[in-house]
Design a protein around this motif. Structure first.
Motif, mmCIF file in Angstrom:
data_model
loop_
_atom_site.group_PDB
_atom_site.id
_atom_site.type_symbol
_atom_site.label_atom_id
_atom_site.label_comp_id
_atom_site.label_asym_id
_atom_site.label_seq_id
_atom_site.Cartn_x
_atom_site.Cartn_y
_atom_site.Cartn_z
ATOM 1 N N LYS A 50 0.836 -1.207 0.000
ATOM 2 C CA LYS A 50 0.000 0.000 0.000
ATOM 3 C C LYS A 50 0.866 1.249 0.000
ATOM 4 O O LYS A 50 0.616 2.195 -0.751
ATOM 5 C CB LYS A 50 -0.904 -0.012 1.225
ATOM 6 N N LYS A 51 1.894 1.244 0.836
ATOM 7 C CA LYS A 51 2.720 2.446 0.933
ATOM 8 C C LYS A 51 3.618 2.611 -0.289
ATOM 9 O O LYS A 51 4.005 3.734 -0.630
ATOM 10 C CB LYS A 51 3.554 2.433 2.211
ATOM 11 N N MET A 52 3.929 1.508 -0.965
ATOM 12 C CA MET A 52 4.660 1.616 -2.230
ATOM 13 C C MET A 52 3.795 2.352 -3.262
ATOM 14 O O MET A 52 4.270 3.243 -3.964
ATOM 15 C CB MET A 52 5.030 0.230 -2.750
ATOM 16 N N LEU A 53 2.523 1.998 -3.346
ATOM 17 C CA LEU A 53 1.621 2.686 -4.273
ATOM 18 C C LEU A 53 1.386 4.132 -3.835
ATOM 19 O O LEU A 53 1.283 5.037 -4.670
ATOM 20 C CB LEU A 53 0.287 1.952 -4.349
ATOM 21 N N ARG A 54 1.318 4.343 -2.538
ATOM 22 C CA ARG A 54 1.100 5.686 -2.016
ATOM 23 C C ARG A 54 2.236 6.623 -2.405
ATOM 24 O O ARG A 54 2.021 7.837 -2.559
ATOM 25 C CB ARG A 54 0.961 5.629 -0.491
ATOM 26 N N ALA A 55 3.447 6.088 -2.584
ATOM 27 C CA ALA A 55 4.578 6.942 -2.960
ATOM 28 C C ALA A 55 4.294 7.678 -4.268
ATOM 29 O O ALA A 55 4.595 8.870 -4.403
ATOM 30 C CB ALA A 55 5.849 6.105 -3.080
ATOM 31 N N GLY A 56 3.703 6.970 -5.228
ATOM 32 C CA GLY A 56 3.351 7.625 -6.482
ATOM 33 C C GLY A 56 2.280 8.672 -6.290
ATOM 34 O O GLY A 56 2.345 9.763 -6.879
ATOM 35 N N ALA A 57 1.281 8.343 -5.475
ATOM 36 C CA ALA A 57 0.200 9.293 -5.208
ATOM 37 C C ALA A 57 0.726 10.527 -4.485
ATOM 38 O O ALA A 57 0.303 11.660 -4.764
ATOM 39 C CB ALA A 57 -0.887 8.609 -4.387
ATOM 40 N N GLU A 58 1.651 10.331 -3.544
ATOM 41 C CA GLU A 58 2.261 11.457 -2.826
ATOM 42 C C GLU A 58 2.995 12.387 -3.783
ATOM 43 O O GLU A 58 2.884 13.615 -3.693
ATOM 44 C CB GLU A 58 3.258 10.942 -1.793
ATOM 45 N N LEU A 82 3.687 1.939 -11.754
ATOM 46 C CA LEU A 82 3.664 2.025 -10.298
ATOM 47 C C LEU A 82 3.458 0.644 -9.687
ATOM 48 O O LEU A 82 4.073 0.310 -8.662
ATOM 49 C CB LEU A 82 2.544 2.977 -9.861
ATOM 50 N N MET A 83 2.621 -0.172 -10.321
ATOM 51 C CA MET A 83 2.398 -1.532 -9.837
ATOM 52 C C MET A 83 3.675 -2.369 -9.942
ATOM 53 O O MET A 83 3.995 -3.157 -9.036
ATOM 54 C CB MET A 83 1.265 -2.180 -10.632
ATOM 55 N N LYS A 84 4.429 -2.188 -10.988
ATOM 56 C CA LYS A 84 5.708 -2.904 -11.115
ATOM 57 C C LYS A 84 6.682 -2.462 -10.029
ATOM 58 O O LYS A 84 7.461 -3.264 -9.515
ATOM 59 C CB LYS A 84 6.309 -2.653 -12.503
ATOM 60 N N HIS A 85 6.637 -1.190 -9.695
ATOM 61 C CA HIS A 85 7.469 -0.681 -8.597
ATOM 62 C C HIS A 85 7.096 -1.389 -7.297
ATOM 63 O O HIS A 85 7.963 -1.812 -6.527
ATOM 64 C CB HIS A 85 7.262 0.828 -8.474
ATOM 65 N N LYS A 86 5.794 -1.544 -7.068
ATOM 66 C CA LYS A 86 5.327 -2.267 -5.880
ATOM 67 C C LYS A 86 5.799 -3.708 -5.902
ATOM 68 O O LYS A 86 6.277 -4.251 -4.892
ATOM 69 C CB LYS A 86 3.792 -2.192 -5.828
ATOM 70 N N GLU A 87 5.700 -4.346 -7.041
ATOM 71 C CA GLU A 87 6.084 -5.755 -7.163
ATOM 72 C C GLU A 87 7.585 -5.966 -6.978
ATOM 73 O O GLU A 87 8.016 -7.055 -6.581
ATOM 74 C CB GLU A 87 5.632 -6.295 -8.519
#
Length: 448
Positions: A50-58, A82-87
């Motif tokens: 969740k926080k990995m995805l939040r980084a993009g939103a931030e 962004l999803m690949k970044h999370k993965e």
């Protein structure tokens, strides 16, 4: 596996892994089992991704806040990237966790487990295993939704694995999951609605700061509908139609995606607890204050699976797992200390809490409450943030009873108050801390 294990751990999340390693290090024969990939909810299906995805939103939000203050150009989220970044974080976790357990001397098993007696467990593909002790650390799962068409809604795990982000999203429930994901999706360009059956959202947090969060959420394009009871979800032209009741009227909203964010419950109903004489309470394993089953002394429980006083948070699960392990190893009755455990809703900006709510503190006697709108402070001014606030509650002797923060970087700042509450520090002692300036921490002294 025909021998009797000293310990079988059910659930390879943070609580289970911490306990398994501790007991194996002490020389016990230990095995751990999970039907899901090792790592648990936090690392794979919750906090961390969740926080990995939040980084993009931030980042996108930060650029927009400063769009007329020196930052030029459109900020846009590339959801698949962004999803690949999370993965890149989540994909290596299961193997890494399992390797760490093996290195610690823990046998790692995969499959669904169920109790067959008070000292035996059966695991798919491994047969029946006898044990001296078992630790139930199976975590939690989404609360069942009981209305027609509820199976059309995806859960938080599915949301964190979306390959593409749909345009219109409805979140069911007004808690952590809905608000955190809604803030991510809105910054990524989705039209977002939260339907909450309650009149008040995020009930575990200070209502004055929740109001600030609701204003900020609406400013980000999130629609929040309170006192909205879902009635059904059905198909509508290739999408979904969510019908809900508000007041005495039924209303409907169409969405490309419906997300279940209406809470979680202990994931223990598949374990056949009755076969081991394990009683439950509030859906979890009924435990003594030292985390031992109230009905089967061989069994301990920790984390979300235990009906303990601890909040459903990863740090709580970890220290409960360690304390349960220590009690098993030493035959002691040490109780967890839940003092000063902070909790954060990772919206943008974040909402944080530690200690008592104002209404709880006032019931204890005379208190002092300092509520400050910090939106005009330098810490927010430099970012272009429009909403921020702090409420600090102290006792007559200056001891900090509760701290409630809403603003950028306040998820980090709450840890100062957590330590202060844990150590029994007064407001004067905390204010005497010489903080680096200008930082969020340098604001602490002005919050009293």
């Amino acid at each position: 596996m025909t021998d009797t294990l000293d310990l079988i751990v059910i659930g390879a999340g943070m609580a289970g892994i911490a306990a398994a390693k501790k007991c194996a290090k002490a020389g016990w024969s230990v095995a751990i089992v999970d039907e899901l990939p090792y790592g648990g909810t936090c690392a794979l299906r919750g906090c961390d991704p969740k926080k990995m995805l939040r980084a993009g939103a931030e980042a996108a939000d930060a650029a927009r806040l400063l769009s007329d203050k020196g930052v030029a150009g459109e900020a846009r989220i590339d959801w698949p990237a962004l999803m690949k970044h999370k993965e890149s974080f989540t994909d290596p976790v299961p193997e890494s966790m399992e390797d760490g357990l093996k290195d610690a001397g823990v046998r790692t098993l995969h499959g669904r487990a169920r109790f067959t007696a008070d000292d035996r467990i059966e695991i798919d593909g491994h047969g029946e295993i006898a044990f001296r002790h078992a630790l139930i650390a199976a975590g939690a799962k989404p609360r069942p939704l009981k209305f027609p068409g509820a199976d059309r809604a995806i859960d938080s795990t599915d949301f964190l694995n979306l390959k593409e982000l749909p345009k219109r999203i409805v979140f069911i429930g007004g808690g952590y999951i809905s608000f955190e994901f809604a803030h991510i999706a809105a910054r990524a360009g989705a039209e977002v609605t939260i339907l909450d059956r309650g009149a008040r959202q995020l009930k575990m947090f200070d209502p004055d700061l929740v109001d600030m969060l609701l204003d900020r959420s609406r400013a980000a394009g999130i629609e929040i509908v309170a006192e909205a009871t879902p009635e059904r979800i059905e198909g509508a032209g290739g999408a979904h139609r969510v019908t809900y009741k508000k007041g005495d009227k039924s209303r409907a909203i169409d969405a490309d995606l419906v997300v279940h964010g209406a809470g979680r419950v202990p994931a223990v109903d598949h374990l056949d607890l009755d076969a081991a004489g394990i009683e439950t309470e509030r859906g979890g394993v009924k435990v003594t204050p030292w985390l031992q089953s109230a009905s089967n002394p061989r069994i301990f429980a920790a984390g979300d699976a235990a009906a303990s006083p601890g909040k459903p948070l990863t740090p709580v699960a970890v220290f409960e797992g360690k304390i349960a392990a220590s009690n098993m190893l030493k035959g002691k009755q040490t109780e967890p200390d839940y003092t000063g455990v902070p909790s954060v809703v990772f919206t943008i900006p974040e909402l944080a809490r530690v200690g008592m709510l104002e209404e709880e503190a006032r019931e204890t006697g005379e208190v002092e409450v300092s509520f400050t709108d910090t939106s005009g402070w330098f810490s927010q001014k430099r970012l272009g943030e429009s909403h921020a606030g702090a409420k600090i509650i102290t006792g007559k002797d200056g001891t900090i009873l509760g701290a409630h923060l809403f603003g950028p970087e306040y998820a980090e700042l709450i840890n100062f108050f957590s330590l202060a509450i844990k150590l029994g520090l007064t407001s004067q002692q905390l204010k005497s801390m010489p903080a680096a300036y200008p930082t969020a921490a340098s604001d602490v002294g002005s919050m009293f």
